[in-house]
Design a protein around this motif. Structure first.
Motif, short mmCIF file in Angstrom:
data_model
loop_
_atom_site.label_atom_id
_atom_site.label_comp_id
_atom_site.label_asym_id
_atom_site.label_seq_id
_atom_site.Cartn_x
_atom_site.Cartn_y
_atom_site.Cartn_z
N THR A 258 3.46 -4.22 -12.24
CA THR A 258 3.07 -2.84 -11.70
C THR A 258 3.91 -2.70 -10.42
OG1 THR A 258 1.50 -4.34 -10.63
CG2 THR A 258 0.76 -2.84 -12.63
N THR B 243 0.61 7.06 -11.78
CA THR B 243 -0.08 6.38 -12.99
C THR B 243 0.71 6.96 -14.06
OG1 THR B 243 -2.03 6.48 -11.86
CG2 THR B 243 -2.21 6.21 -14.29
N GLU C 77 -2.66 2.66 -19.50
CA GLU C 77 -2.21 2.98 -18.31
C GLU C 77 -1.56 1.88 -17.57
OE1 GLU C 77 -5.31 5.08 -16.16
OE2 GLU C 77 -5.24 6.81 -17.55
N GLU D 24 -0.25 1.59 -13.43
CA GLU D 24 -0.52 1.82 -11.95
C GLU D 24 0.63 1.22 -11.45
OE1 GLU D 24 -2.46 4.02 -10.59
OE2 GLU D 24 -3.99 4.03 -12.12
#
Length: 225
Positions: free
Chosen positions: A32, A121, A144, A146
């Motif tokens: 991420t 996102t 998803e 982030e």
């Protein structure tokens, strides 16, 4: 030195390749944190639960910038064709998912030359069609990610501790080798001195055994007087 993020990205690519080559599948979460100016792997895996069933899957990526409410369609893959659908990502997205088959289970993509505007996102969508004997089954899977873009890679505590332990281990090994060398040198030197002492003792005994007889007779005469 290769940064931790690059190592983890390489490890994730390795897992994806091994999973595909050996027919297995492991759903690994994407990283991420990306570094500006470098490449980043957006990971997305959706394992097919019934390996024996033929399937066809398409993969779509959508992006919602930080502070925005709507997703933008940026990428579509339908083997063997791919499309980059948003000008912000033109020439920067590279397919890193399942190759050579329409039965896609890995939908990862590389983002090259990451910018701070890539923060937000990302949504990965699998549209899978299972070819069953009686009727087809349609499955949709969404995941998803982030993503945060930073100027420099943040080194995690585990990485720092591992590096410190590596240097400590190197120092300890060097000290241990130094002690072993000293011990071996002293042992060899002691054996050398003992061997010289044995040689000297043998030489002395041999000299006494080979002593001339007339010297012994003179000594006997002196003792008799």
């Amino acid at each position: 030195m290769i940064c931790l993020q690059e190592l983890m990205s390489s490890f994730l690519v390795f897992i994806l390749c091994v999973s595909h080559c050996h027919g297995g599948c492991a759903e690994v979460d994407s990283m991420t944190e990306a570094v500006a100016g470098e490449s980043f792997l957006l990971g997305c895996i959706s394992c097919k639960r019934r390996e024996e069933v033929p399937a066809h899957a398409t993969v779509d990526w959508h992006f919602k910038p930080t502070g925005e409410d709507e997703y933008v369609h940026i990428f579509h893959y339908d083997h063997p064709h791919l499309e980059i659908l948003n000008e912000h990502f033109f020439d920067r997205l590279e397919w890193q998912g399942t190759m050579g088959t329409q039965d896609v289970q890995t939908g990862a993509v590389f983002i090259h030359n990451v910018t701070f505007n890539d923060t937000g996102t990302y949504r990965c969508t699998f549209q899978r069609t299972l070819s069953l004997p009686k009727d087809n089954e349609y499955i949709t899977v969404e995941k998803e990610v982030e993503l945060i873009v930073v100027a420099e890679a943040n080194r995690e505590m585990l990485s720092v501790v591992s590096e410190i332990m590596m240097y400590v281990l190197i120092v300890v090994l060097q000290l241990w080798m130094f002690v072993v060398l000293i011990y071996c040198y002293r042992k060899i030197w002691a054996e050398h001195e003992a061997r010289d002492a044995r040689k000297a003792l043998k030489a002395q005994k041999k000299a006494l055994l080979n002593e001339p007889l007339h010297l012994k007779d003179k000594c006997d005469g002196v003792l008799m007087e």
